[in-house]
Write an enzyme that holds these catalytic residues in place. Structure first.
Site, PDB file in Angstrom:
ATOM      1  N   LYS A   1      15.994  39.267  -3.773  1.00 46.29           N
ATOM      2  CA  LYS A   1      16.448  38.002  -3.175  1.00 46.29           C
ATOM      3  C   LYS A   1      17.636  38.213  -2.249  1.00 46.29           C
ATOM      4  CE  LYS A   1      19.490  35.461  -5.129  1.00 46.29           C
ATOM      5  NZ  LYS A   1      20.329  34.534  -5.904  1.00 46.29           N
TER       6      LYS A   1
ATOM      7  N   CYS B   1      33.790  19.047   2.177  1.00 48.29           N
ATOM      8  CA  CYS B   1      35.170  18.809   2.596  1.00 48.29           C
ATOM      9  C   CYS B   1      36.172  19.359   1.587  1.00 48.29           C
ATOM     10  CB  CYS B   1      35.408  17.311   2.807  1.00 48.29           C
ATOM     11  SG  CYS B   1      34.552  16.698   4.268  1.00 48.29           S
TER      12      CYS B   1
END
Length: 252
Positions: A23, A117
């Site tokens: 992966k 954020c």
């Protein structure tokens, strides 16, 4: 889908199993395919959620993909967006590695910070500092990492405080198209780093020293698509090894 696995032990494991593609290598190859216009083909790609998340991200960028069996075709001729949105990046922090290839090829990239954020959630300062060293203008704006290099990237010496895998990969991918010779000091040494270097070199890049702490990249003008087979996943292989040993099994 069930959130739990129930394992009834006491059984001896026997037989033969094929290890899936790695992966952590495959995801970076998919990102690196953005560096060259045309169709790159990857074999032995694992069909797992992270890969599908990365393909959804490429779809947002305008890249055409075709995933059949374990073979993945990526056509990066048609990129029309340089923005990786929050809803995909939050699912998989590895999405951050599209930053380097996009800036290198198009001179522009906008990737949601992994924590949105809330910039204190996960550290990504090594990625930002590495791209700045290569001459990109990088700023954090409303939860996005915005990078631009309208005149292209330039070579630099990038020294990491500690060997970060993702930052090493991002700087490697960004610097293959940069003007001059880039040196990464204290770079990550994982086998996937060496695999990414091999993949980039098959596209026409010139990366030396991968697998050691000092990686040297001589920039080239352009890259071409390639065909590549993803290395086996060492974590999966290790899991099978330990499970076999723990049950006194006989597994190939």
């Amino acid at each position: 889908m069930s959130e739990k696995f129930y394992v009834e032990g006491g059984k001896r494991l026997e037989g033969e199993v094929e290890v899936s593609g790695a992966k952590n290598a495959a995801l970076k190859f998919v990102a690196a395919a953005l560096l060259a216009p045309g169709k790159t083909t990857l074999h032995h790609v694992p069909r797992i959620k992270d890969i599908h998340t990365m393909l959804a991200l490429l779809d947002e960028l305008g890249v055409e993909t075709n995933f059949s069996g374990s073979t993945l075709e990526i056509d990066a001729s048609t990129v029309h967006s340089y923005t990786a949105p929050y809803e995909l990046v939050r699912q998989m922090r590895a999405s951050l590695v599209v930053l380097g290839p996009l800036v290198a090829r198009f001179g522009e990239a906008e990737v949601s910070a992994p924590g949105g954020c809330n910039l204190g959630l996960r550290k990504f300062n090594f990625h930002v500092e590495g791209l700045r060293a290569l001459g990109a203008d990088v700023e954090l704006d409303h939860g996005f990492i915005k990078a631009s290099a309208p005149n292209g990237l330039r070579s630099a010496e990038v020294t990491f405080e500690y060997p970060s895998v993702g930052a090493t990969e991002n700087v490697m991918m960004a610097s293959v198209l940069a003007d001059g010779i880039t040196i990464i000091e204290n770079g990550a040494r994982e086998p996937e780093i060496s695999a990414l270097a091999g993949f980039l070199n098959s596209m026409g890049a010139n990366v030396m020293g991968a697998g050691t702490g000092r990686i040297v990249i001589e920039g080239v003008r352009e890259l071409h698509p390639t065909r590549w087979t993803v290395m086996p996943d060492r974590i999966e292989a290790g899991t099978f090894l330990m499970a076999t040993a723990a049950t006194g099994g006989d597994v190939t």
